[in-house]
Design a protein around this motif. Structure first.
Motif, mmCIF file in Angstrom:
data_model
loop_
_atom_site.group_PDB
_atom_site.id
_atom_site.type_symbol
_atom_site.label_atom_id
_atom_site.label_comp_id
_atom_site.label_asym_id
_atom_site.label_seq_id
_atom_site.Cartn_x
_atom_site.Cartn_y
_atom_site.Cartn_z
ATOM 1 N N SER A 89 0.385 9.630 -6.375
ATOM 2 C CA SER A 89 0.060 10.440 -4.921
ATOM 3 C C SER A 89 -0.299 11.876 -5.397
ATOM 4 O O SER A 89 -0.965 12.467 -4.716
ATOM 5 C CB SER A 89 2.275 11.503 -4.819
ATOM 6 N N GLU A 91 0.864 -0.933 -0.394
ATOM 7 C CA GLU A 91 -0.150 0.122 -0.679
ATOM 8 C C GLU A 91 0.735 0.909 0.083
ATOM 9 O O GLU A 91 0.270 1.883 -0.455
ATOM 10 C CB GLU A 91 -0.958 0.129 1.461
ATOM 11 N N SER A 92 1.618 1.157 0.544
ATOM 12 C CA SER A 92 2.850 2.366 1.023
ATOM 13 C C SER A 92 3.027 2.494 -0.799
ATOM 14 O O SER A 92 3.569 4.001 -0.946
ATOM 15 C CB SER A 92 4.250 2.310 1.884
ATOM 16 N N SER A 150 -5.939 7.340 -1.732
ATOM 17 C CA SER A 150 -5.409 5.690 -1.289
ATOM 18 C C SER A 150 -6.855 4.946 -1.768
ATOM 19 O O SER A 150 -7.586 5.227 -1.801
ATOM 20 C CB SER A 150 -4.657 5.893 0.024
ATOM 21 N N THR A 198 0.781 4.493 -2.749
ATOM 22 C CA THR A 198 0.141 5.346 -2.948
ATOM 23 C C THR A 198 1.595 6.652 -3.126
ATOM 24 O O THR A 198 0.829 7.408 -3.018
ATOM 25 C CB THR A 198 0.199 5.770 -0.974
#
Length: 155
Positions: free
Chosen positions: A92, A84-85, A96, A88
């Motif tokens: 950007s 997930e990071s 999310s 994200t």
């Protein structure tokens, strides 16, 4: 957040006509299809994958799942679902989990499930949780011309 600027730039640069469909807040593609009253098989769900070769966006109908083992075999890769990071960071300009299924706009390769090639019209997340982008099937084909098209899903 509004519609993704990256998505809008891609649609405008390729002169793709579209309209938007506003719906109640939803955090999953399948739920977005239900709340927007559009067929789940026509709402495109992007799945972000990665391996040592880089990132890949798999496009599947919102009511299906990527058959990762088959996809890896077809592409001769060792793809895994991205964190997930990572997602994200890569998207950007999107809320999310509200990723537009146009990987080329974000510099990544795409693979498209063949079932999407049969759609007369498609819908996609617009970068937020309340708006879908509506395109003709012909416009979607134009946007995915440079992509691999393969049978990559399971129910």
């Amino acid at each position: 957040m509004d519609i993704s600027p990256t998505l809008l730039k891609q649609l405008q640069s390729q002169q793709i006509p579209y309209d938007t469909v506003h719906h109640r807040y939803s955090i999953t593609s399948l739920n977005s299809a239900h709340t927007a009253h559009v067929p789940a098989k026509q709402l495109i769900k992007p799945v972000i994958l990665h391996d040592q070769e880089g990132y890949l966006m798999a496009l599947v109908p919102s009511d299906k799942y990527v058959y990762l083992k088959q996809l890896n075999k077809q592409l001769n890769r060792s793809l895994e679902i991205s964190t997930e990071s990572d997602v994200t960071r890569l998207f950007s300009d999107c809320d999310s989990g509200a990723i537009p299924p146009l990987g080329e706009a974000y510099g990544m390769q795409m693979v498209v499930d063949c079932s999407l090639d049969q759609c007369d019209e498609v819908y996609m997340e617009g970068g937020n949780h309340t708006d879908l982008i509506h395109l003709s099937g012909e416009s979607f084909q134009k946007l995915t011309t440079n992509s691999t098209h393969a049978d990559i899903t399971v129910h």
